[in-house]
Scaffold this active site. Structure first.
Site, short mmCIF file in Angstrom:
data_model
loop_
_atom_site.label_atom_id
_atom_site.label_comp_id
_atom_site.label_asym_id
_atom_site.label_seq_id
_atom_site.Cartn_x
_atom_site.Cartn_y
_atom_site.Cartn_z
N ASP A 47 0.66 -1.32 -0.14
CA ASP A 47 0.02 -0.08 0.06
C ASP A 47 0.91 1.33 0.03
OD1 ASP A 47 -2.92 -0.14 -0.13
OD2 ASP A 47 -2.94 -1.12 1.76
N GLU A 70 -5.91 6.57 -0.18
CA GLU A 70 -6.46 5.79 1.17
C GLU A 70 -5.42 5.96 2.17
OE1 GLU A 70 -8.30 1.53 1.99
OE2 GLU A 70 -6.72 1.63 0.70
N ASP A 132 -6.75 4.35 -4.94
CA ASP A 132 -6.63 3.29 -4.06
C ASP A 132 -5.43 2.59 -4.41
OD1 ASP A 132 -6.89 1.01 -2.18
OD2 ASP A 132 -9.03 0.73 -2.56
N ILE A 134 -3.82 -0.08 -3.20
CA ILE A 134 -4.35 -1.69 -3.51
C ILE A 134 -5.59 -1.80 -3.12
CG2 ILE A 134 -3.97 -4.05 -2.42
CD1 ILE A 134 -1.11 -3.51 -2.54
N ASP A 135 -6.43 -2.14 -4.10
CA ASP A 135 -7.90 -2.38 -3.74
C ASP A 135 -7.89 -3.90 -3.66
OD1 ASP A 135 -10.65 -1.61 -3.35
OD2 ASP A 135 -11.05 -2.18 -5.33
N THR A 137 -7.37 -6.14 -0.86
CA THR A 137 -6.25 -6.71 0.12
C THR A 137 -6.29 -8.11 0.35
OG1 THR A 137 -7.45 -5.92 2.47
CG2 THR A 137 -6.05 -4.34 1.32
N HIS A 230 -17.93 -7.04 2.67
CA HIS A 230 -18.38 -5.53 2.10
C HIS A 230 -19.59 -5.56 1.38
CE1 HIS A 230 -14.47 -3.75 3.02
NE2 HIS A 230 -13.86 -4.72 2.57
N ARG A 271 -22.94 -4.72 -4.79
CA ARG A 271 -22.37 -4.57 -3.62
C ARG A 271 -23.44 -3.91 -2.55
NH1 ARG A 271 -16.63 -3.45 -2.37
NH2 ARG A 271 -16.36 -2.14 -0.72
N ASP A 284 -12.60 3.43 -3.85
CA ASP A 284 -13.22 2.35 -4.13
C ASP A 284 -13.84 2.11 -5.37
OD1 ASP A 284 -12.07 1.08 -1.96
OD2 ASP A 284 -13.39 1.45 -0.56
#
Length: 344
Positions: A47, A70, A132, A134-135, A137, A230, A271, A284
């Protein structure tokens, strides 16, 4: 002032280099874990490294930039001030694979650029970047799918998006849990469509992609996260049951889901909110949403409202996310309404 083309080329270079850095860290997952005795340490390293590289490349190409990202530099900077350099040194190693000679102070300053606040959406002059680094993780830590997501936003609307998916194959037959050696990159400019190219070679010829409606009567393949942290898988299943016979879901992490729907490998990305009051972060979704829209998909929240990127760091006016070709999208929104899954 820089032209849109210069901005696009800077974004592609930034995401390509950050993706290479993330690949480097992912190859060293076990050694980083053993160094810090922490299963999540590799994603912390990646990140910071990814954000530093993106900020550095954008600044090198474009001068002063406004970056809403982020990560921030405070905790890492404090560790260095306290004489604890292990994490800083772990970040420097992958950064220097694409930024030779990077110093700890330069990397900390680059990470810190991501702490900017979005300008007011009423400001017609000052756009900003959102990142982001690293989207996805969990996908990164499993050695599977993740993304480097960068978007340029003007007046609350993403107008440029670059999504680096270092492990995502352009071959649909390759399983999502089998990392591709080249990966995929998706590049979209508002009103100009979306293009696919190798993540490790942004100068390669790009393929224009366009999403079609699924054939009448075909099972609907939903794209969702591997784990339900999520999104509510149970709500998603109820929606699919109402729509008809579902196909086996495409399960992978990160904004790569937007790309998978945009290119026709899945039909629907849902989502659904998992708890009351949860607010999605702009980084995101900004790049992925533009990529799906430019491919021909409809992208809204669960109530059918456009995603509003003009409310600071969060999608404060939205609940959930629905991505699908327009006709299917309308049916999904109707199913959510009929099932009473989201309060207006």
């Amino acid at each position: 002032m820089y032209t849109p083309k210069q901005r696009l080329e800077a974004a592609k270079a930034a995401v390509a280099q950050a993706s290479a850095v993330c690949r480097h860290v992912q190859r060293e997952l076990e050694s980083v874990r053993s160094m810090f005795k922490d299963d999540r340490s590799p994603v912390t390293v990646a990140d910071f490294a990814s954000q530093a590289v993106v900020a550095h490349v954008l600044s090198s190409h474009l001068g002063k930039v406004t970056l809403v990202a982020e990560e921030d530099d405070e905790s890492l900077r404090q560790q260095v001030a306290d004489g604890k350099r292990d994490l800083m040194d772990a970040v420097l190693a992958p950064v220097r694979t694409v930024w030779p000679g990077a110093t700890a102070e330069a990397v900390l300053d680059a990470i810190g650029l991501g702490g900017a606040e979005p300008p007011p959406p009423t400001d017609p002059v000052h756009g900003f970047w959102t990142l982001d680094p690293i989207d996805g993780t969990k996908g990164f830590l499993r050695g599977e799918q993740y993304a480097v997501s960068l978007a340029w936003i003007e007046v609350g609307v993403p107008v440029l998006g670059v999504l680096g998916c270092p492990n995502l194959s352009r071959d649909f037959s390759r399983p999502f849990d089998d990392p591709d050696p080249s990966g995929s990159m998706y590049v979209a400019v508002a009103g100009e469509g979306v293009y696919e190219l190798p993540c490790d070679n942004p100068a390669a010829p790009a393929l224009h992609i366009r999403r079609l409606e699924p054939a009448e009567g075909e099972p609907i393949r939903m794209c969702e996260s591997v784990e339900s942290g999520h999104t509510s898988h149970s709500d998603s299943e109820r929606i699919l049951e109402k729509l008809g016979e579902p196909a086996e879901p495409a399960r992978l992490d990160s904004q790569a889901k937007y790309a998978v729907v945009a290119r026709g490998q899945a039909d629907l990305y849902l989502r659904m909110p998992t708890k009351k009051g949860y607010v999605e972060r702009i980084w995101d979704h900004a790049a992925g949403a533009l990529i799906a829209q430019e491919a021909g998909c409809a992208v809204t929240d669960g109530l059918g409202r456009p995603l509003d990127f003009g409310q600071g760091r969060g999608l404060e006016r939205n609940k959930g996310v629905v991505v699908a070709p327009p006709k299917l999208h309308g049916r999904v929104i109707g199913a959510i309404r009929d099932l009473g899954l989201i309060e207006s």
